[in-house]
Design a protein around this motif. Sequence first.
Motif: not given
Length: 348
Positions: A44-62
């Motif tokens: 029971d959660e919401n699923l998303y697509l994350l498109l990113k550029q020039n950002v690492d995953t840790f910083n993106a989540i932050e």
Amino acid sequence: MIHPIDAYIGLKRFFTSTIPPCRIWLQRPEDFHVIEIPKVYDVDENLYLLLKQNVDTFNAIEEIEKGLGGRWVWSGLKDSNAITVQHVSSKVDVGEWRWKRKNKCLYLKKIGKGGVKRGDLKANLFIIRLRSKCDIEGYVKETLDEMKDVPGIYSYQRFGTRRPITHVVGKMVLLGRWEEAINVLLGEPTPWESERAREVRRLYYEMGPKAYLDAPPYLNIERKVARALLKGLPPRKALLSLPQFEIFLGAFQAYIYNKALTDLKWYNRTPGYDTYDLYKEYFKEEGIEKRSLKKFKVRSFRRSPKYNAKVVLRKSAEGLFLIFTLPKGYYATTLLREIIKGDPKEFS
């Protein structure tokens, strides 16, 4: 010829004998695309697509958590210097969300219900364009035929692409030399990073952690450690306070594995306290004892030393494209290293 960065992360050789007919390079991030193939769970959660550029995953989540609140989960870490698509999940419910800072951008879009688990994904699909000033199609085919399987070595991203020191920090931790671990992380400028980063690291030797008060945001791990030190935490607690602390120990494991694999020792388990005797010569060379690995729960896990990537080549007016999938924990830059055989800055 082996590049100094290669030698520094335990890569002593190439696995193919071919020689490029001319310079080959990538223009990052636009030539390097990664699409995650996830495992999605019925929760029971919401699923998303994350498109990113020039950002690492840790910083993106932050940035997502700062902008939208809540807790967000991702499957795998994706390269910062690339255009990547991956799945993330959260209890937070929002249609879409955008974030942009200079050349960095994030785009989040809800695609339904479900969740992902950290470290649990099926594979990654890579679409990579090679650039050159001569015809390289025949050379690339010859190299891929000779390589047959992508070696399971750990590539530059595991250690720090422009400053490969995470394994050195991990080694100092295992040796109980916490202050030296801090000095490696905050000091020791390298020739492969930006001049601004080198300047901050040089200032660290004069000012201590205060040098990081005005450090650029991309030195985020160093800034966190510096702030912890300025609050009065000792080096050990400052490092342990990092959410990314396990990365240092994992990087040291990867370094030992690389050394063994490039000695053509095709072990199917990684270094750890439970495989200490298998990697004994390499651990002893670094001064690491089994009890230290056990203390920090550095345990081995199963890893195939080779993987057949089945690379598809596509040539167009825009260049030569490589299309292939790799399971989690394997690196496209390992394959690119064998093709380009040059400065890692050309492709990592």
